[in-house]
Write an enzyme that holds these catalytic residues in place. Structure first.
Site, PDB file in Angstrom:
ATOM      1  N   ASN A  36       2.762  -7.385  13.361  1.00  0.00           N
ATOM      2  CA  ASN A  36       2.395  -5.540  13.325  1.00  0.00           C
ATOM      3  C   ASN A  36       3.275  -5.418  14.493  1.00  0.00           C
ATOM      4  OD1 ASN A  36       1.647  -3.612  11.744  1.00  0.00           O
ATOM      5  ND2 ASN A  36       0.180  -3.634  13.157  1.00  0.00           N
TER       6      ASN A  36
ATOM      7  N   GLN B 198       0.985  -1.407  -0.072  1.00  0.00           N
ATOM      8  CA  GLN B 198      -0.424   0.056  -0.063  1.00  0.00           C
ATOM      9  C   GLN B 198       1.272   1.016  -0.132  1.00  0.00           C
ATOM     10  OE1 GLN B 198      -3.235  -0.578   2.970  1.00  0.00           O
ATOM     11  NE2 GLN B 198      -1.973  -1.683   3.440  1.00  0.00           N
TER      12      GLN B 198
ATOM     13  N   HIS C  19      -1.760   1.152  -4.225  1.00  0.00           N
ATOM     14  CA  HIS C  19      -2.670   2.926  -3.845  1.00  0.00           C
ATOM     15  C   HIS C  19      -1.646   3.598  -4.812  1.00  0.00           C
ATOM     16  CE1 HIS C  19      -4.345   1.471  -0.133  1.00  0.00           C
ATOM     17  NE2 HIS C  19      -4.748   1.201  -1.306  1.00  0.00           N
TER      18      HIS C  19
HETATM   19  C1  BJW Z   1       4.581  -1.056  12.823  1.00  0.00           C
HETATM   20  C2  BJW Z   1       5.986  -0.437  12.908  1.00  0.00           C
HETATM   21  C3  BJW Z   1       7.486  -1.365  12.896  1.00  0.00           C
HETATM   22  C4  BJW Z   1       4.503   1.094  13.077  1.00  0.00           C
HETATM   23  N1  BJW Z   1       6.956  -2.939  12.497  1.00  0.00           N
HETATM   24  N2  BJW Z   1       4.959  -2.458  11.972  1.00  0.00           N
HETATM   25  C5  BJW Z   1     -17.097   2.518   4.643  1.00  0.00           C
HETATM   26  C6  BJW Z   1     -16.070   1.347   5.230  1.00  0.00           C
HETATM   27  C7  BJW Z   1     -15.609   0.518   4.639  1.00  0.00           C
HETATM   28  C8  BJW Z   1     -15.065   0.945   3.302  1.00  0.00           C
HETATM   29  C9  BJW Z   1     -14.888   2.227   3.184  1.00  0.00           C
HETATM   30  C10 BJW Z   1     -16.264   2.886   4.124  1.00  0.00           C
HETATM   31  N3  BJW Z   1     -15.820   4.661   3.574  1.00  0.00           N
HETATM   32  C11 BJW Z   1     -15.105   4.558   2.579  1.00  0.00           C
HETATM   33  C12 BJW Z   1     -14.684   3.413   2.225  1.00  0.00           C
HETATM   34  C13 BJW Z   1     -13.398   2.559   1.394  1.00  0.00           C
HETATM   35  C14 BJW Z   1     -12.307   4.097   1.458  1.00  0.00           C
HETATM   36  C15 BJW Z   1     -12.216   3.416   3.126  1.00  0.00           C
HETATM   37  O1  BJW Z   1     -11.172   2.029   3.490  1.00  0.00           O
HETATM   38  N4  BJW Z   1     -12.023   4.272   3.952  1.00  0.00           N
HETATM   39  C16 BJW Z   1     -11.452   3.811   5.682  1.00  0.00           C
HETATM   40  C17 BJW Z   1     -11.606   5.085   6.444  1.00  0.00           C
HETATM   41  C18 BJW Z   1     -12.604   3.305   6.141  1.00  0.00           C
HETATM   42  N5  BJW Z   1     -11.432   2.933   1.062  1.00  0.00           N
HETATM   43  C19 BJW Z   1     -10.784   3.635  -0.753  1.00  0.00           C
HETATM   44  O2  BJW Z   1     -11.491   5.029  -0.599  1.00  0.00           O
HETATM   45  C20 BJW Z   1     -10.667   2.915  -1.609  1.00  0.00           C
HETATM   46  N6  BJW Z   1     -10.945   2.490  -3.147  1.00  0.00           N
HETATM   47  C21 BJW Z   1     -12.066   1.887  -2.828  1.00  0.00           C
HETATM   48  O3  BJW Z   1     -12.266   1.093  -2.207  1.00  0.00           O
HETATM   49  O4  BJW Z   1     -12.648   1.606  -3.753  1.00  0.00           O
HETATM   50  C22 BJW Z   1     -13.340   1.307  -4.477  1.00  0.00           C
HETATM   51  C23 BJW Z   1     -13.360  -0.194  -4.609  1.00  0.00           C
HETATM   52  C24 BJW Z   1     -14.689  -1.103  -4.505  1.00  0.00           C
HETATM   53  C25 BJW Z   1     -14.428  -2.621  -3.940  1.00  0.00           C
HETATM   54  C26 BJW Z   1     -12.948  -3.229  -5.074  1.00  0.00           C
HETATM   55  C27 BJW Z   1     -11.736  -2.581  -5.365  1.00  0.00           C
HETATM   56  C28 BJW Z   1     -12.762  -1.107  -4.753  1.00  0.00           C
HETATM   57  C29 BJW Z   1      -8.731   3.860  -1.898  1.00  0.00           C
HETATM   58  C30 BJW Z   1      -8.218   3.830  -0.776  1.00  0.00           C
HETATM   59  C31 BJW Z   1      -7.105   4.871  -0.783  1.00  0.00           C
HETATM   60  C32 BJW Z   1      -5.447   4.888   0.402  1.00  0.00           C
HETATM   61  N7  BJW Z   1      -5.361   5.867   0.114  1.00  0.00           N
HETATM   62  C33 BJW Z   1      -4.510   6.305   1.382  1.00  0.00           C
HETATM   63  C34 BJW Z   1      -3.114   7.435   0.598  1.00  0.00           C
HETATM   64  C35 BJW Z   1      -2.577   6.894  -0.757  1.00  0.00           C
HETATM   65  C36 BJW Z   1      -1.443   7.864  -1.306  1.00  0.00           C
HETATM   66  C37 BJW Z   1      -1.283   8.408   0.048  1.00  0.00           C
HETATM   67  O5  BJW Z   1       0.037   7.583   0.697  1.00  0.00           O
HETATM   68  O6  BJW Z   1      -0.386   9.332   0.694  1.00  0.00           O
HETATM   69  O7  BJW Z   1      -2.975   5.133   1.299  1.00  0.00           O
HETATM   70  S1  BJW Z   1      -4.837   6.372   2.518  1.00  0.00           S
HETATM   71  C38 BJW Z   1      -3.276   5.396   3.719  1.00  0.00           C
HETATM   72  O8  BJW Z   1      -4.331   4.883   4.474  1.00  0.00           O
HETATM   73  C39 BJW Z   1      -2.588   4.939   2.747  1.00  0.00           C
HETATM   74  C40 BJW Z   1      -2.173   4.152   2.908  1.00  0.00           C
HETATM   75  O9  BJW Z   1      -1.427   3.101   2.260  1.00  0.00           O
HETATM   76  C41 BJW Z   1      -3.524   3.463   3.497  1.00  0.00           C
HETATM   77  C42 BJW Z   1      -2.804   2.180   4.787  1.00  0.00           C
HETATM   78  O10 BJW Z   1      -2.557   2.802   6.004  1.00  0.00           O
HETATM   79  P1  BJW Z   1      -1.158   1.859   6.742  1.00  0.00           P
HETATM   80  O11 BJW Z   1      -0.723   1.451   5.593  1.00  0.00           O
HETATM   81  O12 BJW Z   1      -2.350   1.029   7.557  1.00  0.00           O
HETATM   82  O13 BJW Z   1      -0.786   2.675   7.520  1.00  0.00           O
HETATM   83  P2  BJW Z   1      -1.274   2.846   9.247  1.00  0.00           P
HETATM   84  O14 BJW Z   1      -0.461   3.974   9.720  1.00  0.00           O
HETATM   85  O15 BJW Z   1      -2.184   3.046   9.307  1.00  0.00           O
HETATM   86  O16 BJW Z   1      -1.228   1.896  10.338  1.00  0.00           O
HETATM   87  C43 BJW Z   1       0.473   1.474  10.327  1.00  0.00           C
HETATM   88  C44 BJW Z   1       0.621  -0.256  10.864  1.00  0.00           C
HETATM   89  O17 BJW Z   1       1.842   0.096  11.063  1.00  0.00           O
HETATM   90  C45 BJW Z   1       0.378   0.150  12.527  1.00  0.00           C
HETATM   91  O18 BJW Z   1      -0.624  -0.812  12.836  1.00  0.00           O
HETATM   92  C46 BJW Z   1       1.515   0.525  13.396  1.00  0.00           C
HETATM   93  O19 BJW Z   1       1.049  -0.556  14.534  1.00  0.00           O
HETATM   94  C47 BJW Z   1       1.969  -0.342  12.335  1.00  0.00           C
HETATM   95  N8  BJW Z   1       3.575  -0.079  13.180  1.00  0.00           N
HETATM   96  N9  BJW Z   1       5.725   1.034  13.355  1.00  0.00           N
HETATM   97  C48 BJW Z   1       5.402  -2.859  12.402  1.00  0.00           C
HETATM   98  N10 BJW Z   1       8.126  -1.058  13.022  1.00  0.00           N
END
Ligand code: BJW
Length: 236
Positions: A201, A91, A109
């Site tokens: 994690n 991601q 992403h």
């Molecule tokens: C460690 C560590 C160490 C720390 N060792 N671990 C309601 C219900 C369900 C879904 C939705 C809803 N309303 C809207 C939606 C959909 C929406 C969504 O999910 N929203 C949620 C907020 C609910 N999603 C979308 O809109 C996506 N598109 C979509 O759904 O299209 C339709 C579709 C339908 C069907 C099939 C397919 C598609 C698009 C999502 C785009 C996300 N974009 C971002 C920005 C990208 C560009 C950028 O980087 O700026 O992506 S948001 C951001 O979050 C980024 C990341 O990739 C993403 C995930 O974050 P990640 O990587 O998990 O980071 P953190 O900070 O959350 O977690 C870090 C973890 O690491 C923690 O657990 C720590 O503990 C751990 N950690 N240090 C190991 N040393």
């Protein structure tokens, strides 16, 4: 460990944390410094393109200050030495997997070092700032945006990812909070298709209960240990 032939790995911001890149949802993380609605939605970009372009220019430039860590290197070693099929899905929009030695990475992403032309749809390798609206290298329109997937947009290569999740026998999630869909649903998809599921994690994630096994600790320690296990059980 039972014979493993097909592995799907999903990585998130946690795998880059020890390289010095902020995660999104930690205290002091990116989403405390910037409003998601402003910098990670198409509506935010339409309202204030300079703010969004500046945000991504800053993050692209910061890549020059960071290096891959042992977790990235371990996944590259797995790609090289594992005899079965491996799909590494990230991601993350940074290039630390590639710089750590992984040759085949699916950036669901998007990527900081890629530009998407909103006029002609071309994706181009991009290393320099976009804030002054440079022209598209192909159609020359000054209509570039960061080639990243914002909320409400479709992540890349979903068909390929779901096909791999249908047939894998092991799904491993590394350093992701399980807060963002569709990636957060991959564990269930793999599980209903019979795969074993493992989470690595720092702390329990939103989806921890969905995994067969969760190991807690820093990715730089957990990932190399797990790769050693896989390669030794596969005779690699
Ligand atoms: C460690 C560590 C160490 C720390 N060792 N671990 C309601 C219900 C369900 C879904 C939705 C809803 N309303 C809207 C939606 C959909 C929406 C969504 O999910 N929203 C949620 C907020 C609910 N999603 C979308 O809109 C996506 N598109 C979509 O759904 O299209 C339709 C579709 C339908 C069907 C099939 C397919 C598609 C698009 C999502 C785009 C996300 N974009 C971002 C920005 C990208 C560009 C950028 O980087 O700026 O992506 S948001 C951001 O979050 C980024 C990341 O990739 C993403 C995930 O974050 P990640 O990587 O998990 O980071 P953190 O900070 O959350 O977690 C870090 C973890 O690491 C923690 O657990 C720590 O503990 C751990 N950690 N240090 C190991 N040393």
């Amino acid at each position: 460990m039972a014979e493993i032939e097909r592995i799907v790995i999903l990585t998130g911001a946690g795998i880059s944390a020890e390289s010095g890149i902020d995660t999104f949802r930690a205290a002091g993380g990116l989403w405390e410094q910037h409003r998601i609605e402003d910098v990670a939605t198409p509506e935010g970009f339409a309202r204030d393109p300079r703010l969004v372009l500046g945000f991504y220019d800053m993050r692209r430039a910061a890549l020059a200050q960071v290096e891959p860590n042992p977790a990235h290197a371990a996944l590259a070693r797995l790609e090289r030495d594992f005899a079965g099929e491996l799909l590494l899905v990230t991601q993350n929009v940074n290039d630390l997997h590639e710089r750590g030695g992984s040759a085949r990475v699916l950036h669901m992403h998007g990527e900081l070092k890629s530009a998407l032309c909103t006029a002609c749809g071309t994706r181009s390798r991009w290393e320099v700032p976009m804030i002054d609206r440079p022209p598209c290298p192909v159609c020359h329109a000054p209509m570039l945006r960061p080639d990243v997937v914002w909320f409400g947009e479709m992540p890349y290569e979903m068909g390929r990812i779901y096909r791999a999740l249908e047939t894998c026998d092991l799904f491993v999630s590394i350093g992701t909070s399980g807060a963002v869909y569709p990636a957060a649903g991959f564990v269930q998809e793999a599980r209903v298709n019979g795969a074993r599921t493992l989470e690595l994690n720092l702390e329990p994630s939103e989806g921890s209960r969905l995994f067969h096994e969760t190991r807690l600790g820093p990715a730089s320690a957990l990932v190399p240990e797990w790769v050693d296990e896989v390669l030794s059980s596969a005779g690699g």
